[in-house]
Design a protein around this motif. Structure first.
Motif, PDB file in Angstrom:
ATOM      1  N   GLU A  62      30.412  39.237  35.749  1.00 29.65           N
ATOM      2  CA  GLU A  62      31.301  40.399  35.669  1.00 29.65           C
ATOM      3  C   GLU A  62      32.320  40.395  36.807  1.00 29.65           C
ATOM      4  N   LYS A  63      31.919  39.912  37.960  1.00 30.78           N
ATOM      5  CA  LYS A  63      32.857  39.839  39.081  1.00 30.78           C
ATOM      6  C   LYS A  63      33.988  38.855  38.768  1.00 30.78           C
ATOM      7  N   VAL A  64      33.658  37.752  38.127  1.00 30.43           N
ATOM      8  CA  VAL A  64      34.681  36.774  37.734  1.00 30.43           C
ATOM      9  C   VAL A  64      35.673  37.393  36.757  1.00 30.43           C
ATOM     10  N   LYS A  65      35.210  38.286  35.903  1.00 25.76           N
ATOM     11  CA  LYS A  65      36.131  38.965  34.972  1.00 25.76           C
ATOM     12  C   LYS A  65      37.184  39.761  35.747  1.00 25.76           C
ATOM     13  N   ASN A  66      36.783  40.348  36.871  1.00 21.79           N
ATOM     14  CA  ASN A  66      37.740  41.060  37.706  1.00 21.79           C
ATOM     15  C   ASN A  66      38.733  40.098  38.344  1.00 21.79           C
ATOM     16  N   LYS A  67      38.252  38.903  38.731  1.00 20.03           N
ATOM     17  CA  LYS A  67      39.164  37.905  39.285  1.00 20.03           C
ATOM     18  C   LYS A  67      40.234  37.527  38.261  1.00 20.03           C
ATOM     19  N   ILE A  68      39.816  37.300  37.040  1.00 21.86           N
ATOM     20  CA  ILE A  68      40.765  36.927  35.992  1.00 21.86           C
ATOM     21  C   ILE A  68      41.756  38.070  35.744  1.00 21.86           C
ATOM     22  N   ALA A  69      41.252  39.280  35.698  1.00 21.48           N
ATOM     23  CA  ALA A  69      42.123  40.432  35.477  1.00 21.48           C
ATOM     24  C   ALA A  69      43.156  40.563  36.599  1.00 21.48           C
ATOM     25  N   LEU A  70      42.724  40.336  37.839  1.00 16.34           N
ATOM     26  CA  LEU A  70      43.658  40.427  38.972  1.00 16.34           C
ATOM     27  C   LEU A  70      44.681  39.297  38.918  1.00 16.34           C
ATOM     28  N   GLN A  71      44.238  38.091  38.617  1.00 14.41           N
ATOM     29  CA  GLN A  71      45.164  36.965  38.527  1.00 14.41           C
ATOM     30  C   GLN A  71      46.251  37.247  37.485  1.00 14.41           C
TER      31      GLN A  71
END
Length: 483
Positions: free
Chosen positions: A271-280
């Motif tokens: 789920e944390k990686v999903k936030n990384k993708i969203a921020l990118q």
């Protein structure tokens, strides 16, 4: 026990920095857990949101003397989140665009300090302890030892003064002593500092107890390097100088429930990686799950160690990483980081602004949080990073040293990475060490597990403050004089 907090800013009413976050969360934690009647008194700034002002009730109007001036003072009351807040109203002093930075700040906060004390009998509220915060409230302990010394209403009131940042002391022209304060000459020495008048010095001299916001900072400010000219005075108060580390509101800053981040999570790398993708996607960086993302969220000032980052920025950008910065401050740093964003658009994203929702998304999305401060009384950035399971990389100073401990591969202890010397390549070496751990799955997971078990909510610190109040009350009953 009745404790009155007095400060110049408080979330959600007014804010320029971390002081507002402390005043917005610490009193509630103490009151709920430790049976202390805590109330808060603040200036009624024009910038306070209207919906709060509509809920306030006028309790009384008094006249407050500031030298020869007799100034209007309205006293408003607001009940919010289970606490009572009082607001000192005077539009001439407080209806302005900013909270501080005006030519008459000495007069503005002399009025505020005097008004706080003058308001208490009108409110029929008699605190056992007045807990003052930073230079804007530093005259209160001095007034209690001078102007109000013979008034029976204040005879039993004790004072605690908290230094949130010793660099900002409220230093003004010596003319202030006669023009605004009107103390007798015997009190000049308690406020004089290199020929000027120093409000904070007065509080350190006259308060029953002095606290600051981490144990290490309490030790550091007694040295010449960190003492900002007051080190000898602080050494004299050493037995009544206490360091209590700040906390954060774990209900507000909660990745499992935070509505201002794209994806909620609780100890879930997926789920944390999903936030990384969203921020990118949000900031225009290449979308890559595997790239280590470094974050800097800060005021762009020298104190925060930005010269170290400047010195090695090209070397950082040469690595397989991404870097995002959010903040405003000195023009030199704003221009530098903008230039880095233009030079490395595939790797560096720079946002010269401050947006709470973007800040929280960055905390939730990043792998590392870089905070190489030259000095740091406590710091809130590293605490927020830990809460959102983002690995802090910090210099060993003040509250950073007290809250972040370097990861050790041999026993898999530690919750971040640290370096001691204020040196750019020591910082770069520590970043390289952190990147090596990032690539070793076993150690990276162990580090994240350590972070997940770290707790810097207000619970522990609130108990320490409560114990301190009880100790001060006991000392008063026993007849011991601290100052």
């Amino acid at each position: 026990m009745n404790v009155l907090f007095v400060a110049s800013e408080c979330v959600p009413f007014s804010k320029t920095g971390g002081l507002a976050d402390v005043i917005g969360s610490l009193p509630s934690s103490i009151a709920k857990q430790h049976n202390v009647d805590i109330r808060i008194m603040l200036p009624l700034y024009g910038s306070i949101p209207d919906h709060f002002k509509k809920e306030m009730k006028l309790k009384d109007v008094i006249v407050v003397s500031v030298s020869w001036r007799r100034q209007y003072c309205g006293i408003f009351e607001l009940h919010y989140n289970g606490l009572t807040y009082y607001f000192i109203d005077n539009e001439y002093y407080f209806k302005r665009d900013d909270l501080y930075g005006y030519y008459d700040d000495a007069e503005r906060f002399t009025f505020f300090s005097h008004a706080v004390l003058a308001a208490l009998p009108v409110l029929s509220y008699q605190p056992d302890i007045i807990h003052c915060h930073d230079w804007q409230t530093a005259l209160i302990p001095t007034y209690l030892k001078t102007t109000y010394a013979g008034d029976l209403f204040y005879k039993e009131v004790q004072t605690v003064f908290t230094i949130h940042n010793l660099k900002y002391q409220g230093i003004f022209s010596p003319d202030v002593f006669q023009e605004l304060l009107h103390f007798s000459d015997e009190h000049y020495a308690g406020l004089e500092f290199n020929g000027a008048i120093n409000f904070m010095k007065g509080a350190i001299v006259h308060s029953h107890l002095v606290t600051t916001v981490s144990k290490s900072y309490a030790n550091e400010i007694q040295t010449e390097y960190y003492g900002e000219g007051l080190q000898y005075l602080l050494q004299d108060r050493g037995e009544s100088l206490i360091g209590i580390v700040n906390g954060i509101d774990y209900n507000d800053y909660n990745p499992a429930t935070d509505e201002r981040i794209p994806h909620n999570y609780q100890h879930s790398e997926l789920e944390k990686v999903k936030n990384k993708i969203a921020l990118q996607e949000m900031v225009g960086l290449p979308v890559r799950e595997d790239v280590p993302l470094f974050a800097v969220i800060t005021r762009l000032v020298e104190q925060k160690g930005l010269p170290l980052i400047q010195h090695v920025m090209d070397e950082l950008a040469g690595k397989d990483i991404q870097f995002i910065l959010l903040g405003t401050g000195d023009a030199e740093f704003e221009h530098f980081f903008k230039e880095m964003g233009y030079r490395y658009p595939e790797k560096v994203s720079v946002h010269i602004t401050f947006q709470e929702s973007l800040a929280r998304t960055i905390y939730a999305a990043s792998d590392f949080f870089l905070m190489p401060s030259r000095f740091e009384p406590c710091g809130i950035g590293q605490l927020l990073a830990l809460r959102y399971e983002t690995v802090p990389i910090v210099r060993e100073t003040g509250g950073l040293q007290d809250t972040v401990h370097s990861y050790n591969k041999y026993d898999q202890t530690g919750n971040g990475f640290t370096f001691a010397n204020y040196n750019a390549h020591d910082m770069l070496y520590t970043i390289e060490r952190a990147l090596a751990i990032y690539r070793e799955k076993e150690h990276w997971n162990a580090l994240l597990n350590n972070i997940y078990q770290t707790n810097f909510s207000w619970d522990h610190s609130a108990k320490r403050y409560s114990d301190m109040y009880k100790q001060l009350s006991y000392i008063k009953r026993s007849g011991v004089h601290l100052v």
